[in-house]
Scaffold this motif. Structure first.
Motif, PDB file in Angstrom:
ATOM      1  N   ARG A  82       0.833  -1.206   0.000  1.00  0.00           N
ATOM      2  CA  ARG A  82       0.000   0.000   0.000  1.00  0.00           C
ATOM      3  C   ARG A  82       0.877   1.270   0.000  1.00  0.00           C
ATOM      4  O   ARG A  82       0.610   2.216  -0.742  1.00  0.00           O
ATOM      5  N   VAL A  86       0.810   3.968  -3.076  1.00  0.00           N
ATOM      6  CA  VAL A  86       0.436   5.365  -2.812  1.00  0.00           C
ATOM      7  C   VAL A  86       1.586   6.300  -3.165  1.00  0.00           C
ATOM      8  O   VAL A  86       1.386   7.374  -3.752  1.00  0.00           O
ATOM      9  N   LYS A  90       1.557   9.392  -5.873  1.00  0.00           N
ATOM     10  CA  LYS A  90       1.951  10.755  -5.511  1.00  0.00           C
ATOM     11  C   LYS A  90       3.113  11.255  -6.367  1.00  0.00           C
ATOM     12  O   LYS A  90       3.225  12.450  -6.645  1.00  0.00           O
ATOM     13  N   LEU A 105      -4.401  -1.386  -5.530  1.00  0.00           N
ATOM     14  CA  LEU A 105      -4.811  -0.930  -4.195  1.00  0.00           C
ATOM     15  C   LEU A 105      -6.077  -1.660  -3.752  1.00  0.00           C
ATOM     16  O   LEU A 105      -6.217  -2.033  -2.580  1.00  0.00           O
TER      17      LEU A 105
END
Length: 230
Positions: A82, A86, A90, A105
């Motif tokens: 995860r 993420v 980003k 995800l």
């Protein structure tokens, strides 16, 4: 005369510097070459070696950061997966890579047993390429199948465009059509024609393919779906 020689000397120096710069650029390691080598390791199932290479490249390539998350997911390491996924989002991903990150995800949430979060994550992918949207729908249909929403699952299996999918996913859909049609109507003859797809299997979407439900799960789903009489 002296001025002309200095101008000529300056021109030679400039040409030499340009030549040296061109050689240095040509010899500079291409991070995408290293990424392709790491991808080959991943495709061969050498996840440890692939992960080490992706980790080294992740600071400069968001593609590698995404692949780190995929490797962690395949290995069942949900927390690192995860975080890596993420972080890749980003860092900035191309649209197709972003869509793949969202699918993973959701997969991470499913591995943890949080099916509601998995569904919500997959459903958040409202704008996607045809194959990514089809894979999203098939992941949601798999949850429908396992929870007795057989007609909803069958509707997806029938509606999905097989020629928009890689060959392994198209084969998966054909198998699901046969399986679910037998649950709904044992006398039905589903269309098992395999399309002449031009999409080879993608090693980065293969891990998302849902496994076949065990007979007990299918039996339970069928019992849930079957209307009860008086």
């Amino acid at each position: 005369m002296i001025a002309w020689r200095w101008r000529q000397f300056g021109a030679w120096v400039t040409l030499a510097l340009v030549a040296v710069a061109a050689v240095l650029i040509a010899l500079r390691p291409d991070p995408y070459d290293a990424l392709r080598r790491a991808d080959a390791r991943f495709a061969a199932g050498h996840y440890r070696a692939a992960l080490a290479a992706y980790t080294e490249l992740a600071t400069t390539l968001s593609d590698a950061a995404l692949r780190r998350g995929i490797v962690f997911t395949v290995r069942g390491e949900v927390d690192p997966a995860r975080r890596a996924l993420v972080a890749a989002i980003k860092a900035g991903l191309r649209p197709r890579d972003y869509q793949l990150a969202v699918l993973y995800l959701g997969r991470v949430a499913a591995i943890e047993g949080d099916i509601a979060a998995a569904r919500q994550t997959w459903q958040s992918l409202s704008h996607c390429d045809p194959d990514r949207c089809a894979q999203r729908d098939l992941l949601l249909a798999d949850d429908d199948l396992r929870n007795g929403r057989i007609e909803a699952a069958l509707a997806v299996y029938r509606a999905v465009a097989l020629d928009a999918l890689p060959a392994d996913w198209a084969s998966f859909v054909i198998g699901r059509r046969a399986m679910v049609a037998a649950l709904v109507d044992s006398a039905a003859t589903p269309d098992l024609t395999m399309p002449a797809t031009s999409f080879p299997p993608d090693p980065f979407t293969q891990p998302l393919l849902p496994p076949a439900p065990d007979p007990a799960t299918l039996g339970g789903a069928s019992a849930v779906a079957r209307p009860t009489g008086p």
